[in-house]
Design a protein around this motif. Structure first.
Motif, PDB file in Angstrom:
ATOM      1  N   ALA A  82      -5.146   6.920  -4.242  1.00 55.40           N
ATOM      2  CA  ALA A  82      -5.186   5.653  -3.495  1.00 55.40           C
ATOM      3  C   ALA A  82      -3.819   4.972  -3.613  1.00 55.40           C
ATOM      4  CB  ALA A  82      -6.288   4.756  -4.037  1.00 55.40           C
TER       5      ALA A  82
ATOM      6  N   ARG B  49      -1.289   6.628  -1.351  1.00 54.04           N
ATOM      7  CA  ARG B  49      -1.368   6.173   0.051  1.00 54.04           C
ATOM      8  C   ARG B  49      -0.793   4.774   0.194  1.00 54.04           C
ATOM      9  NH1 ARG B  49      -6.542   8.178  -0.485  1.00 54.04           N
ATOM     10  NH2 ARG B  49      -7.458   6.104  -0.591  1.00 54.04           N
ATOM     11  N   MET B  50      -1.153   3.913  -0.757  1.00 53.62           N
ATOM     12  CA  MET B  50      -0.776   2.499  -0.629  1.00 53.62           C
ATOM     13  C   MET B  50       0.729   2.290  -0.727  1.00 53.62           C
ATOM     14  SD  MET B  50      -3.733   0.467  -2.566  1.00 53.62           S
ATOM     15  CE  MET B  50      -2.940  -1.061  -2.220  1.00 53.62           C
TER      16      MET B  50
ATOM     17  N   PHE C  32       0.254  -5.103  -2.732  1.00 56.53           N
ATOM     18  CA  PHE C  32      -0.801  -5.177  -3.752  1.00 56.53           C
ATOM     19  C   PHE C  32      -0.409  -4.437  -5.035  1.00 56.53           C
ATOM     20  CE2 PHE C  32      -3.520  -6.155  -0.066  1.00 56.53           C
ATOM     21  CZ  PHE C  32      -4.191  -7.252  -0.573  1.00 56.53           C
TER      22      PHE C  32
ATOM     23  N   LEU D 107      -7.372  -2.672 -10.521  1.00 51.10           N
ATOM     24  CA  LEU D 107      -6.942  -3.285  -9.267  1.00 51.10           C
ATOM     25  C   LEU D 107      -7.861  -2.892  -8.103  1.00 51.10           C
ATOM     26  CD1 LEU D 107      -4.642  -4.882  -7.785  1.00 51.10           C
ATOM     27  CD2 LEU D 107      -3.517  -2.674  -7.436  1.00 51.10           C
ATOM     28  N   PHE D 108      -8.212  -1.608  -8.037  1.00 49.37           N
ATOM     29  CA  PHE D 108      -8.936  -1.094  -6.866  1.00 49.37           C
ATOM     30  C   PHE D 108     -10.456  -1.247  -6.964  1.00 49.37           C
ATOM     31  CE2 PHE D 108      -5.354   2.276  -6.541  1.00 49.37           C
ATOM     32  CZ  PHE D 108      -4.500   1.332  -5.996  1.00 49.37           C
TER      33      PHE D 108
ATOM     34  N   TYR E  43     -12.415   0.883  -8.601  1.00 48.17           N
ATOM     35  CA  TYR E  43     -13.088   2.195  -8.621  1.00 48.17           C
ATOM     36  C   TYR E  43     -13.839   2.388  -9.943  1.00 48.17           C
ATOM     37  CZ  TYR E  43     -10.500   3.845  -4.498  1.00 48.17           C
ATOM     38  OH  TYR E  43     -10.007   4.005  -3.239  1.00 48.17           O
TER      39      TYR E  43
ATOM     40  N   PRO F 269      -8.413   1.878  -0.894  1.00 49.39           N
ATOM     41  CA  PRO F 269      -9.094   0.722  -1.502  1.00 49.39           C
ATOM     42  C   PRO F 269      -8.759  -0.622  -0.846  1.00 49.39           C
ATOM     43  CG  PRO F 269      -7.122   1.195  -2.750  1.00 49.39           C
ATOM     44  CD  PRO F 269      -7.130   2.152  -1.580  1.00 49.39           C
ATOM     45  N   MET F 270      -8.139  -0.586   0.359  1.00 47.47           N
ATOM     46  CA  MET F 270      -7.690  -1.845   0.971  1.00 47.47           C
ATOM     47  C   MET F 270      -8.829  -2.864   1.177  1.00 47.47           C
ATOM     48  SD  MET F 270      -4.489  -2.169   1.178  1.00 47.47           S
ATOM     49  CE  MET F 270      -4.253  -3.513   2.331  1.00 47.47           C
TER      50      MET F 270
ATOM     51  N   ILE G 240     -11.425  -3.636  -0.592  1.00 51.65           N
ATOM     52  CA  ILE G 240     -11.698  -4.372  -1.836  1.00 51.65           C
ATOM     53  C   ILE G 240     -10.536  -5.306  -2.171  1.00 51.65           C
ATOM     54  CG2 ILE G 240     -11.898  -4.111  -4.357  1.00 51.65           C
ATOM     55  CD1 ILE G 240     -13.722  -1.703  -3.824  1.00 51.65           C
ATOM     56  N   LEU G 241      -9.310  -4.832  -1.977  1.00 56.09           N
ATOM     57  CA  LEU G 241      -8.140  -5.676  -2.281  1.00 56.09           C
ATOM     58  C   LEU G 241      -8.107  -6.911  -1.383  1.00 56.09           C
ATOM     59  CD1 LEU G 241      -5.574  -2.791  -2.712  1.00 56.09           C
ATOM     60  CD2 LEU G 241      -6.429  -4.290  -4.506  1.00 56.09           C
ATOM     61  N   LEU G 242      -8.442  -6.720  -0.112  1.00 59.24           N
ATOM     62  CA  LEU G 242      -8.441  -7.860   0.821  1.00 59.24           C
ATOM     63  C   LEU G 242      -9.585  -8.820   0.497  1.00 59.24           C
ATOM     64  CD1 LEU G 242      -7.578  -5.824   4.042  1.00 59.24           C
ATOM     65  CD2 LEU G 242      -6.102  -7.506   2.916  1.00 59.24           C
TER      66      LEU G 242
END
Lengths: 300, 77
Positions: A144, A147-148, A157, A236-237, A239, B17-18, B20-22
């Motif tokens: 993840a 990708r980010m 983020f 942060l995510f 998961y 995971p965008m 959840i972050l948003l």
């Protein structure tokens, strides 16, 4: 038929000396580098045969799909990575099929051959067994982050996490996914173990639940080895890595072994330079899996 | 007590995971007890968002799917 859809591969006994194993696995690409993606796919396909303690793969067939607008060199690169990995594992890639599709796919089918009495199943773990895991966890949060950090709003983020931790997680995950489980299969041919499965999409807990149910035991995890940087990313995510529920790709092998054979197993893995972690134990029960409240998390 | 109006957040086109972050960012401006309605279309996010919200101590008031689209109502703790 010795095993069906509940196992990592189907197993059919041909005669008293030979059983044939078959598996099929494909997914959409998770990295942009085509050769690495091909290697990950080949690692994932072959792992289902190695998970059953069969190091001999007699045939691999590739499956690939790519969209009209995808450059040919990406497709060629994925196939090259896939073929290179198979060659290094002495697993002959003898054919396959490629189609055009709105989104890319890479994977394949593998056929293994082994002695019917030397095949290891997900069932068979016994109360008192120790559990050994051969790769750390954390591919889902690491990928993840991969990708980010390629996207502007994603980078924003990630700012709060030190870059070296993000890099450690991403590079650790790629190394992990492109590392074959073949040496583990070879070790399981030498050391008596009770049960084994590889850890992939259902995560540690999901695959352990399959082992626990098929073996009619309970499994307790008291240690979770995770890739360096993934606890911060998981926070942060959001998961479920610390609950053992995060998805893995081309993950390690979970092996149940009698306590008296544990050191022999660890020594044999060490000699082959396979990472190994004692992660828990098996007790009497009815198919339940629990991550201990005071689970020890180690970043590696 | 005055009933707080629901806040809305659209995360269509955003993959894990965008979402959840948003949501986490949006919840910073939502009052305790207020409901945030999230509309998205990333398949895995439907389960991931609900699990995260519960683990974070929020209440998942409602979660539904229609075709590719999901709607999750989260009451901030």
């Amino acid at each position: 038929m010795l095993a069906g859809p509940w196992e990592n591969a189907s197993v059919v006994k041909v005669n008293e000396d030979v059983a044939v194993l078959n598996t099929l696995d494909f997914f959409t690409p998770i990295v942009d580098e085509p050769e690495i993606q091909g290697r990950i796919a080949a690692s994932n396909v072959t792992s289902d045969i190695y998970a059953m303690a069969v190091p001999k793969i007699v045939t691999v067939l590739s499956i690939m799909a790519f969209p009209e607008n995808m450059p040919n060199e990406l497709a060629v690169g994925m196939l090259k990575g896939f073929a290179d990995f198979c060659r290094e594992m002495d697993a002959p890639l003898l054919g396959g099929h490629t189609i055009r599709n709105p989104w890319p796919i890479i994977g394949g089918a593998a056929t293994g051959a082994g002695h019917p009495k030397k095949i290891m199943y997900t069932r068979g773990s016994k109360p008192g067994d120790k559990l050994v895991l051969t790769k750390p966890l954390g591919v889902q949060p690491a990928m993840a982050a991969y990708r980010m950090r390629k996207e502007e709003d994603g980078l924003e983020f990630l700012q709060d996490i030190p870059e070296d931790l993000v890099e450690a997680a991403v590079s650790g995950a790629i190394e992990l996914m492109t590392t074959s489980n073949k040496p583990v299969a070879e070790v399981m041919q030498q050391i008596p173990v009770h049960a084994a499965t590889d850890i992939t999409g259902f995560g540690l807990k999901g695959h352990a639940e399959n082992m626990a149910k098929l073996s009619d035991v309970d499994i307790i995890f008291d240690c979770l080895p995770v890739l360096r940087g993934t606890p911060a990313l998981t926070d942060l995510f959001g998961y479920p890595l610390m609950e053992g529920e995060a998805a893995e790709t081309a993950g390690g092998m979970l092996i149940a072994v009698a306590e008296k054979d544990l050191n022999d197993l660890l020594d044999a893995l060490e000699k082959r330079k396979v990472r190994h972690f004692e992660v828990g134990y098996v007790k009497e029960g009815s198919g339940n899996v629990k991550v201990a409240e005071k689970v020890k998390v180690i970043e590696v | 007590m005055m009933k707080l109006e629901n806040e809305k957040l659209e995360v269509k086109g955003k993959v894990c995971p965008m979402p959840i972050l948003l949501i986490k960012r949006k919840l910073e401006s939502v009052q305790s007890g207020q409901v945030l309605e999230v509309i998205g279309d990333c398949g895995p996010a439907f389960d991931n968002v609900q699990r995260w919200a519960k683990n974070a101590g929020h209440e998942v008031v409602e979660a539904s799917k229609s075709g590719d689209e999901f709607n999750i109502k989260i009451r901030k703790q």
